[in-house]
Design an enzyme around this catalytic site. Structure first.
Site, PDB file in Angstrom:
ATOM      1  N   CYS A 170     -18.059  17.214  12.189  1.00 21.92           N
ATOM      2  CA  CYS A 170     -17.986  15.774  12.483  1.00 21.92           C
ATOM      3  C   CYS A 170     -18.680  15.473  13.809  1.00 21.92           C
ATOM      4  CB  CYS A 170     -16.532  15.318  12.541  1.00 21.92           C
ATOM      5  SG  CYS A 170     -16.373  13.551  12.923  1.00 21.92           S
TER       6      CYS A 170
ATOM      7  N   CYS B  67     -15.383  21.039   7.650  1.00 23.35           N
ATOM      8  CA  CYS B  67     -15.470  19.580   7.652  1.00 23.35           C
ATOM      9  C   CYS B  67     -15.033  18.997   8.986  1.00 23.35           C
ATOM     10  CB  CYS B  67     -14.634  18.989   6.518  1.00 23.35           C
ATOM     11  SG  CYS B  67     -12.876  19.391   6.570  1.00 23.35           S
TER      12      CYS B  67
ATOM     13  N   CYS C   7     -21.540   8.102   6.272  1.00 19.37           N
ATOM     14  CA  CYS C   7     -21.755   9.441   6.832  1.00 19.37           C
ATOM     15  C   CYS C   7     -21.161  10.433   5.860  1.00 19.37           C
ATOM     16  CB  CYS C   7     -21.088   9.560   8.201  1.00 19.37           C
ATOM     17  SG  CYS C   7     -21.243  11.209   8.946  1.00 19.37           S
TER      18      CYS C   7
ATOM     19  N   CYS D 254     -14.951   7.325  13.346  1.00 19.74           N
ATOM     20  CA  CYS D 254     -15.690   7.751  12.150  1.00 19.74           C
ATOM     21  C   CYS D 254     -16.966   6.927  12.002  1.00 19.74           C
ATOM     22  CB  CYS D 254     -14.805   7.581  10.915  1.00 19.74           C
ATOM     23  SG  CYS D 254     -15.643   7.943   9.353  1.00 19.74           S
TER      24      CYS D 254
ATOM     25  N   ARG E 293       0.810  -1.209   0.000  1.00 21.94           N
ATOM     26  CA  ARG E 293       0.000   0.000   0.000  1.00 21.94           C
ATOM     27  C   ARG E 293       0.850   1.268   0.000  1.00 21.94           C
ATOM     28  NH1 ARG E 293      -5.231   0.651   1.215  1.00 21.94           N
ATOM     29  NH2 ARG E 293      -5.342  -1.550   1.730  1.00 21.94           N
TER      30      ARG E 293
ATOM     31  N   CYS F 130     -18.555  20.852   2.684  1.00 15.79           N
ATOM     32  CA  CYS F 130     -17.423  21.505   2.013  1.00 15.79           C
ATOM     33  C   CYS F 130     -17.900  22.651   1.121  1.00 15.79           C
ATOM     34  CB  CYS F 130     -16.659  20.482   1.171  1.00 15.79           C
ATOM     35  SG  CYS F 130     -15.263  21.201   0.264  1.00 15.79           S
TER      36      CYS F 130
ATOM     37  N   ASP G 191     -10.344   0.863  -5.939  1.00 17.91           N
ATOM     38  CA  ASP G 191     -10.511   0.699  -4.493  1.00 17.91           C
ATOM     39  C   ASP G 191     -10.596  -0.776  -4.097  1.00 17.91           C
ATOM     40  OD1 ASP G 191     -10.742   1.725  -1.903  1.00 17.91           O
ATOM     41  OD2 ASP G 191     -12.927   1.662  -1.954  1.00 17.91           O
TER      42      ASP G 191
END
Length: 378
Positions: free
Chosen positions: A197, A193, A240, A213, A58, A247, A133
């Site tokens: 949250c 942003c 979410c 999250c 990765r 933004c 992804d």
């Protein structure tokens, strides 16, 4: 490789429906291994063990494929027609993340990427590999290097033209392609942003602790939703979008936005009363071809029941009660919490009936969260 080939590739990408196109060198982000190692050391990946297991690959495109020399990054706009935050106020409805309101984006994009990669392979004679992804490739920082946008303080890619609403796909190639101009970070002093949250999941700008999250908790997390995050979860039953939707670049982008992936109408405003009644077959049928299907029936019902507990709608309490006898303890535990939130007096009566027969430790703990409810049991 010539600029003419690059122009041909970009024209084909546009014809396939991609909205953004750029190229970066495979080694354009030498900072990524260090950033990944720091995030893993801090435990921000939660129980996504696969991030640790694939860390070496990765960390860089070359680690994933040694022959990689260039990366083509593609973006597909999926911006919503309405403000996703408005639905959070309609507590008897479920809120599904915008990206999951249509077909699985992996399926939508992969065929297009293969088409484009095939063109590159034919024209250049070089090797290609496509990613959506589904492999350990860090698309967002590479998309920043390729000029598609920049990683915002919420860690999601932000585009001047499409705000925070771009699906990303990548083509790795052994070809040496002309590269695009990298995009500079353009968030300025804005921190909307971060401030919106519900669970303070950002330790600092540009850093995300997945363990806090809600998108991680209601999609990736396999066990009960931790108690401290249940009320903040509200009616978010899958994902979410708060940090994306707030933004300010979305506002400027809306002038030209024409989303290629319009949401299914039945997933824009789904009623919790309908969702909690779904059996496994109904769940699979409703979410056939959807990324939601991957979390499974039990985890989905867990999320729906948490939303019911947050709804304040007493008419939903009997539907939550019906799930107290569900065969899956994950569902039963969430049902206990939902009933107790909506009808605490009724939950005392139900505890007397259900707790003596309950064999699962986690569900028994749900019943005994408030010890006065079940005095005499434990």
């Amino acid at each position: 490789m010539s600029q003419s080939l690059l122009a041909e590739l970009e024209a084909r990408a546009r014809a396939l429906g991609f909205d953004a196109f750029g190229v970066a060198r495979a080694d354009a982000r030498p900072d990524l291994p260090g950033k990944l190692a720091a995030a893993l050391a801090a435990g921000w990946h939660g129980d996504m063990e696969w991030m640790e297991e694939t860390a070496e690959r990765r960390a860089s495109p070359e680690g994933l494929w040694r022959e990689a020399r260039s990366v083509i990054l593609l973006g597909l706009n999926y911006g919503p027609k309405d403000d996703p935050l408005a639905l959070l106020e309609e507590k008897s409805l479920g809120t599904i993340s915008v990206y999951a309101r249509n077909r699985d984006y992996h399926d939508v994009i992969k065929g297009k990427l293969k088409d484009l990669a095939g063109l590159l392979a034919r024209r250049s004679g070089e090797e290609v590999k496509v990613f959506v992804d589904t492999a350990p490739l860090m698309e967002k920082p590479l998309a920043e290097a390729a000029g598609l946008g920049w990683q915002g303080k919420h860690t999601v890619l932000v585009s001047r033209q499409f705000g925070s609403w771009l699906f990303l796909g990548a083509i790795l190639t052994s070809a040496e392609l002309p590269v695009s101009e990298p995009h500079e970070e353009s968030c300025g002093s804005c921190r909307r942003c971060l401030d919106i949250c519900p669970t303070d999941a950002f330790p600092a700008p540009f850093q995300l602790d997945a363990r806090r999250c809600l998108a991680y908790l209601n999609i990736e997390h396999k066990g009960p939703i931790p108690l401290e995050f249940r009320a903040p979860m509200g009616n978010r039953i899958y994902g979410c979008d708060d940090c994306l939707a707030i933004c300010p670049w979305n506002k400027f982008a809306s002038v030209t936005r024409e989303a290629k992936l319009a949401a299914r109408e039945d997933l824009e405003r789904p009623a919790l009363a309908d969702l909690v009644r779904l059996d496994d077959a109904g769940f699979r049928a409703l979410f056939s071809g959807s990324p939601i299907k991957r979390i499974g029936h039990a985890r989905f019902l867990r999320n729906v029941l948490i939303a019911i507990g947050n709804s304040g709608d007493l008419d939903l309490s009997p539907l939550a009660e019906e799930r107290l006898a569900d065969p899956d303890p994950l569902v039963r535990g969430a049902a206990v919490w939902a009933v107790r939130r909506l009808a605490p007096e009724r939950s005392r009566e139900l505890a007397l009936a259900y707790l003596p027969e309950e064999g699962d430790t986690s569900v028994r703990q749900e019943w005994t969260q408030d010890l006065h409810i079940v005095s005499g049991f434990g």
